[in-house]
Design an enzyme around this catalytic site. Sequence first.
Site, PDB file in Angstrom:
ATOM      1  N   LYS A 196       1.749  19.359  -3.573  1.00 50.75           N
ATOM      2  CA  LYS A 196       2.977  18.854  -2.943  1.00 50.75           C
ATOM      3  C   LYS A 196       3.995  19.989  -2.827  1.00 50.75           C
ATOM      4  CE  LYS A 196       2.237  14.404  -2.366  1.00 50.75           C
ATOM      5  NZ  LYS A 196       2.527  13.610  -1.169  1.00 50.75           N
ATOM      6  N   LYS A 202      -4.933   6.036   5.230  1.00 48.19           N
ATOM      7  CA  LYS A 202      -4.855   5.223   4.015  1.00 48.19           C
ATOM      8  C   LYS A 202      -5.132   3.784   4.401  1.00 48.19           C
ATOM      9  CE  LYS A 202      -1.642   8.584   2.408  1.00 48.19           C
ATOM     10  NZ  LYS A 202      -0.902   9.121   1.324  1.00 48.19           N
TER      11      LYS A 202
HETATM   12  O1  LIG Z   1      -3.617  12.601  -0.970  1.00 49.01           O
HETATM   13  C1  LIG Z   1      -3.560  12.757  -2.196  1.00 49.01           C
HETATM   14  O2  LIG Z   1      -4.076  13.744  -2.754  1.00 49.01           O
HETATM   15  C2  LIG Z   1      -2.861  11.769  -3.073  1.00 49.01           C
HETATM   16  C3  LIG Z   1      -2.076  10.688  -2.424  1.00 49.01           C
HETATM   17  C4  LIG Z   1      -0.733  11.099  -1.892  1.00 49.01           C
HETATM   18  O3  LIG Z   1      -0.450  12.263  -1.754  1.00 49.01           O
HETATM   19  C5  LIG Z   1       0.265  10.066  -1.617  1.00 49.01           C
HETATM   20  C6  LIG Z   1       0.344   8.978  -2.482  1.00 49.01           C
HETATM   21  C7  LIG Z   1       1.301   7.991  -2.306  1.00 49.01           C
HETATM   22  C8  LIG Z   1       2.177   8.073  -1.249  1.00 49.01           C
HETATM   23  C9  LIG Z   1       2.097   9.149  -0.353  1.00 49.01           C
HETATM   24  C10 LIG Z   1       1.137  10.138  -0.516  1.00 49.01           C
HETATM   25  C11 LIG Z   1       1.037  11.233   0.528  1.00 49.01           C
HETATM   26  O4  LIG Z   1      -0.042  11.697   0.891  1.00 49.01           O
HETATM   27  O5  LIG Z   1       2.039  11.618   1.094  1.00 49.01           O
HETATM   28 MG   LIG Z   2       0.853  12.885   2.632  1.00 46.65          MG
END
Ligand SMILES: O=C(O)CCC(=O)c1ccccc1C(=O)O
Ligand SMILES: [Mg+2]
Length: 339
Positions: free
Chosen positions: A115, A223
């Site tokens: 992130k 998702k």
């Molecule tokens: O993709 C991953 O590795 C984990 C999941 C993740 O990042 C996520 C989890 C909850 C809400 C938003 C996000 C996202 O991808 O932005």
């Molecule tokens: Mg994302």
Amino acid sequence: MAMTEPASLPPLDELLDDAHVVALPMRVRFRGVEVRETMLLRGPAGWGEFGPFPEYGDAEAAAWLRAAVDAAWHGFPAPRRTRIPVNATVPAVPAARVPEVLGRFGTGVRAVKVKVAERGQDLSDDAARVAAVRALLPDAELRVDANGGWDVPTALAALERLGEHRLAYAEQPVPTVAGLAAVREGLADRGVPVLVAADESVRKESDPLAVARAGAADLLVVKAAPLGGVRRALDVVAQAGLPAVVSSALDSSVGIRAGLALAAALPELPYACGLGTVSLMREDVLREPLRPVDGALELREAVPDPGLLAARAVPADRRRWWLERVRRVHAGAAGAVPA
Ligand SMILES: O=C(O)CCC(=O)c1ccccc1C(=O)O
Ligand SMILES: [Mg+2]
């Protein structure tokens, strides 16, 4: 090809006949969440998860309810594979915490999502975090996720710098579809070999295919819950005609199971999926949580343990809040869809 029509929802009392609201403490804080609250529903075909984040409005939550019902009342499409490679997910922690966080994902990690662009941090924080991951895993496939936190010039400068650590792709570097297209073009102009992935531009836009039509991304993050279920997500990917990475919504193992079903049913699965997030959680609802081993998850059923459902149950006021939310979302969704 027409998009799958959403099936009508079962009546509210049937939907809530075996419904549990749980609070799952995190080990590592993620997108501001320290305790993940979510609802689990049992239907005739199994379990479904309804866990839109508390700040989401009812219209957005309706897709999540459809996904939960689709899983619990209709089950999953046939799998094409049973082993799903997954990435480790590194939240916007200080670089010094990277070894501890990666350690939660066990050995055999071959892909990592980091992130970046977290509010209150700057590019040097991101660069230090990415460098720390690269130092520990010289051969891993790395991606970053900015959650739309940059504008176009900032994204280009950031990805030029972070790209020095060899990145496969950048997930939602900027908020808009037009911005994604501009970043994609700018990276190509600069000769920065980082692909662009769309996440929020797929799951939050009224038209999940706008990204593909605009040529704004090289790949999609999909998702199951925000897209209204596994079948609907499969449709979006098929119609987009782009490679897809399946990711979680910080689900319990029940929601992860739906993500696995989606990953297992896709015709192609060229990237490791973001389905390892149970490793970031201290608690789960399964005795054997769906946590990756050797960089992958095996497809298996996810049946919550009654003792864990009871132990993790939320207090009465939070249960009322969730039940009230389901009631509103159900009423709104029922009105919008012919039975
Ligand atoms: O993709 C991953 O590795 C984990 C999941 C993740 O990042 C996520 C989890 C909850 C809400 C938003 C996000 C996202 O991808 O932005
Ligand atoms: Mg994302």
